[in-house]
Design an enzyme around this catalytic site. Structure first.
Site, PDB file in Angstrom:
ATOM      1  N   SER A 269      54.707 102.007 -50.697  1.00 16.91           N
ATOM      2  CA  SER A 269      55.119 103.031 -51.688  1.00 16.91           C
ATOM      3  C   SER A 269      56.627 103.096 -51.948  1.00 16.91           C
ATOM      4  O   SER A 269      57.045 103.903 -52.774  1.00 16.91           O
ATOM      5  CB  SER A 269      54.643 104.451 -51.302  1.00 16.91           C
ATOM      6  OG  SER A 269      53.284 104.629 -51.608  1.00 16.91           O
TER       7      SER A 269
ATOM      8  N   ASP B 139      59.695  87.889 -45.528  1.00 19.75           N
ATOM      9  CA  ASP B 139      58.757  87.875 -46.643  1.00 19.75           C
ATOM     10  C   ASP B 139      57.380  87.956 -45.986  1.00 19.75           C
ATOM     11  O   ASP B 139      56.997  87.051 -45.238  1.00 19.75           O
ATOM     12  CB  ASP B 139      58.926  86.561 -47.408  1.00 19.75           C
ATOM     13  CG  ASP B 139      57.872  86.360 -48.477  1.00 19.75           C
ATOM     14  OD1 ASP B 139      56.924  87.178 -48.580  1.00 19.75           O
ATOM     15  OD2 ASP B 139      57.991  85.374 -49.218  1.00 19.75           O
TER      16      ASP B 139
ATOM     17  N   TYR C   4      56.415 102.634 -56.501  1.00 14.76           N
ATOM     18  CA  TYR C   4      55.864 103.979 -56.325  1.00 14.76           C
ATOM     19  C   TYR C   4      56.904 105.023 -55.923  1.00 14.76           C
ATOM     20  O   TYR C   4      56.586 106.203 -55.814  1.00 14.76           O
ATOM     21  CB  TYR C   4      54.690 103.955 -55.343  1.00 14.76           C
ATOM     22  CG  TYR C   4      53.384 103.461 -55.963  1.00 14.76           C
ATOM     23  CD1 TYR C   4      53.317 103.045 -57.295  1.00 14.76           C
ATOM     24  CD2 TYR C   4      52.203 103.412 -55.231  1.00 14.76           C
ATOM     25  CE1 TYR C   4      52.129 102.595 -57.867  1.00 14.76           C
ATOM     26  CE2 TYR C   4      51.007 102.977 -55.796  1.00 14.76           C
ATOM     27  CZ  TYR C   4      50.975 102.558 -57.113  1.00 14.76           C
ATOM     28  OH  TYR C   4      49.784 102.127 -57.674  1.00 14.76           O
TER      29      TYR C   4
ATOM     30  N   GLY D 139      58.644 100.880 -53.270  1.00 14.24           N
ATOM     31  CA  GLY D 139      59.145 100.107 -54.414  1.00 14.24           C
ATOM     32  C   GLY D 139      58.825 100.838 -55.698  1.00 14.24           C
ATOM     33  O   GLY D 139      59.358 101.927 -55.965  1.00 14.24           O
TER      34      GLY D 139
ATOM     35  N   GLY E  25      55.629  93.437 -57.333  1.00 15.33           N
ATOM     36  CA  GLY E  25      56.132  93.682 -55.976  1.00 15.33           C
ATOM     37  C   GLY E  25      55.443  92.834 -54.923  1.00 15.33           C
ATOM     38  O   GLY E  25      55.116  91.660 -55.147  1.00 15.33           O
ATOM     39  N   VAL E  26      55.190  93.444 -53.787  1.00 10.06           N
ATOM     40  CA  VAL E  26      54.591  92.709 -52.672  1.00 10.06           C
ATOM     41  C   VAL E  26      53.147  92.321 -53.021  1.00 10.06           C
ATOM     42  O   VAL E  26      52.655  91.263 -52.602  1.00 10.06           O
ATOM     43  CB  VAL E  26      54.698  93.522 -51.357  1.00 10.06           C
ATOM     44  CG1 VAL E  26      53.796  94.729 -51.346  1.00 10.06           C
ATOM     45  CG2 VAL E  26      54.443  92.650 -50.154  1.00 10.06           C
ATOM     46  N   ASP E  27      52.481  93.131 -53.820  1.00 11.89           N
ATOM     47  CA  ASP E  27      51.107  92.841 -54.273  1.00 11.89           C
ATOM     48  C   ASP E  27      51.087  91.524 -55.058  1.00 11.89           C
ATOM     49  O   ASP E  27      50.262  90.628 -54.783  1.00 11.89           O
ATOM     50  CB  ASP E  27      50.650  94.010 -55.161  1.00 11.89           C
ATOM     51  CG  ASP E  27      49.149  94.043 -55.403  1.00 11.89           C
ATOM     52  OD1 ASP E  27      48.428  93.220 -54.817  1.00 11.89           O
ATOM     53  OD2 ASP E  27      48.702  94.913 -56.179  1.00 11.89           O
TER      54      ASP E  27
ATOM     55  N   ASN F  94      47.442  98.821 -55.697  1.00 10.97           N
ATOM     56  CA  ASN F  94      47.151 100.024 -56.503  1.00 10.97           C
ATOM     57  C   ASN F  94      45.639 100.242 -56.480  1.00 10.97           C
ATOM     58  O   ASN F  94      44.899  99.414 -55.945  1.00 10.97           O
ATOM     59  CB  ASN F  94      47.685  99.875 -57.928  1.00 10.97           C
ATOM     60  CG  ASN F  94      47.102  98.668 -58.628  1.00 10.97           C
ATOM     61  OD1 ASN F  94      45.888  98.587 -58.841  1.00 10.97           O
ATOM     62  ND2 ASN F  94      47.955  97.714 -58.962  1.00 10.97           N
TER      63      ASN F  94
HETATM   64  N1  AR6 Z   1      57.555  90.934 -48.318  1.00 16.44           N
HETATM   65  C1  AR6 Z   1      57.828  92.129 -47.756  1.00 16.44           C
HETATM   66  N2  AR6 Z   1      58.131  93.229 -48.476  1.00 16.44           N
HETATM   67  C2  AR6 Z   1      58.198  93.102 -49.819  1.00 16.44           C
HETATM   68  C3  AR6 Z   1      57.934  91.879 -50.485  1.00 16.44           C
HETATM   69  C4  AR6 Z   1      57.601  90.760 -49.673  1.00 16.44           C
HETATM   70  N3  AR6 Z   1      57.341  89.566 -50.195  1.00 16.44           N
HETATM   71  N4  AR6 Z   1      58.085  92.082 -51.826  1.00 16.44           N
HETATM   72  C5  AR6 Z   1      58.431  93.377 -51.984  1.00 16.44           C
HETATM   73  N5  AR6 Z   1      58.504  93.992 -50.785  1.00 16.44           N
HETATM   74  P1  AR6 Z   1      56.137  97.573 -54.013  1.00 16.44           P
HETATM   75  P2  AR6 Z   1      54.687 100.144 -53.920  1.00 16.44           P
HETATM   76  C6  AR6 Z   1      58.821  95.394 -50.478  1.00 16.44           C
HETATM   77  O1  AR6 Z   1      56.750  97.944 -55.316  1.00 16.44           O
HETATM   78  O2  AR6 Z   1      55.950 100.902 -54.046  1.00 16.44           O
HETATM   79  C7  AR6 Z   1      52.536  96.895 -57.352  1.00 16.44           C
HETATM   80  O3  AR6 Z   1      52.613  96.570 -58.698  1.00 16.44           O
HETATM   81  C8  AR6 Z   1      59.669  96.146 -51.469  1.00 16.44           C
HETATM   82  O4  AR6 Z   1      61.042  95.857 -51.258  1.00 16.44           O
HETATM   83  O5  AR6 Z   1      55.621  96.199 -53.844  1.00 16.44           O
HETATM   84  O6  AR6 Z   1      53.681 100.566 -52.889  1.00 16.44           O
HETATM   85  C9  AR6 Z   1      51.136  97.341 -56.930  1.00 16.44           C
HETATM   86  O7  AR6 Z   1      50.134  96.650 -57.655  1.00 16.44           O
HETATM   87  C10 AR6 Z   1      59.321  97.578 -51.110  1.00 16.44           C
HETATM   88  O8  AR6 Z   1      60.137  98.018 -50.018  1.00 16.44           O
HETATM   89  O9  AR6 Z   1      54.873  98.566 -53.666  1.00 16.44           O
HETATM   90  C11 AR6 Z   1      51.152  98.787 -57.253  1.00 16.44           C
HETATM   91  O10 AR6 Z   1      50.852  99.028 -58.613  1.00 16.44           O
HETATM   92  C12 AR6 Z   1      57.886  97.503 -50.618  1.00 16.44           C
HETATM   93  O11 AR6 Z   1      57.600  96.110 -50.461  1.00 16.44           O
HETATM   94  C13 AR6 Z   1      52.557  99.209 -56.952  1.00 16.44           C
HETATM   95  O12 AR6 Z   1      53.352  98.034 -57.106  1.00 16.44           O
HETATM   96  C14 AR6 Z   1      56.856  98.111 -51.531  1.00 16.44           C
HETATM   97  O13 AR6 Z   1      57.218  97.896 -52.884  1.00 16.44           O
HETATM   98  C15 AR6 Z   1      52.712  99.684 -55.527  1.00 16.44           C
HETATM   99  O14 AR6 Z   1      53.996 100.167 -55.337  1.00 16.44           O
END
Ligand code: AR6
Length: 172
Positions: free
Chosen positions: A117, A10, A121, A119, A32-34, A24
């Protein structure tokens, strides 16, 4: 010598001078991670992000890490929405996220990236991992005297870790 490693973690609990947030263009939080990073860092992060005025796709902006004690700084990068671009343009923009984050981490010893990107995206994990590894390797090659000792790719599942490890072994 800068090394690249892949771990299952994490990112909000992972010890690294700089952690990267897959944000974003508003830079005002999301899922997500954000969402996880904003929850862990606390409301002062949102305040700091408001002052940044957003960012373009591929661009990165730096804040303090606030409540995340395992990091010093957070690099907020905006990955491409995979379906919004021709594939080569999506790859160029994703590589730019890695490069611009590494530039801002200069002066620190370690940086940790989530799989930007891949997740919400929609960027396929295999393709994104190859872009990430190639962009990081190219940046390291161009910065032989960088302060960065370790670049960590953080997977959020066992399967993603395997994909990252394959990319690390197979990419040129
Ligand atoms: N630690 C490590 N990796 C993680 C964690 C964590 N705690 N949580 C999720 N991931 P995403 P995106 C992974 O959707 O695709 C948001 O709403 C997850 O499994 O977080 O760049 C933003 O505000 C995936 O492999 O980011 C944007 O609007 C990776 O992080 C949008 O999502 C990215 O998934 C960005 O989308």
């Amino acid at each position: 010598m800068t090394s690249i490693e892949a771990v299952l973690a994490d990112i909000t609990r992972f010890s690294s001078d700089v952690i990267v947030n897959a944000a974003n263009s508003s830079l005002l939080g999301g899922g997500g991670v954000d969402g996880a990073i904003h929850r862990a860092a606390g409301p002062r992060l949102l305040e700091a992000c408001r002052a940044l005025g957003g960012a373009h796709t591929g661009e990165t902006k730096l804040t303090d890490a606030f409540g995340i004690a395992t990091a010093k700084k957070i690099a907020h990068t905006v990955g491409p929405v995979y379906a919004a671009y021709p594939q080569s343009e999506a790859a160029r923009l994703l590589a730019e996220c890695y490069r611009s984050s590494l530039e801002l981490a200069e002066g620190y010893q370690s940086i940790a990236f989530p799989a930007i990107s891949t997740g919400v995206y929609g960027y396929p994990m295999e393709a994104a991992s190859l872009v990430a590894v190639a962009a990081i390797r190219e940046w390291i090659a161009g910065h032989p005297t960088t302060t960065l000792q370790t670049v960590t790719l953080v997977a959020h599942s066992e399967n993603d870790l395997r994909v990252l490890e394959r990319a690390l072994f197979s990419a040129p």
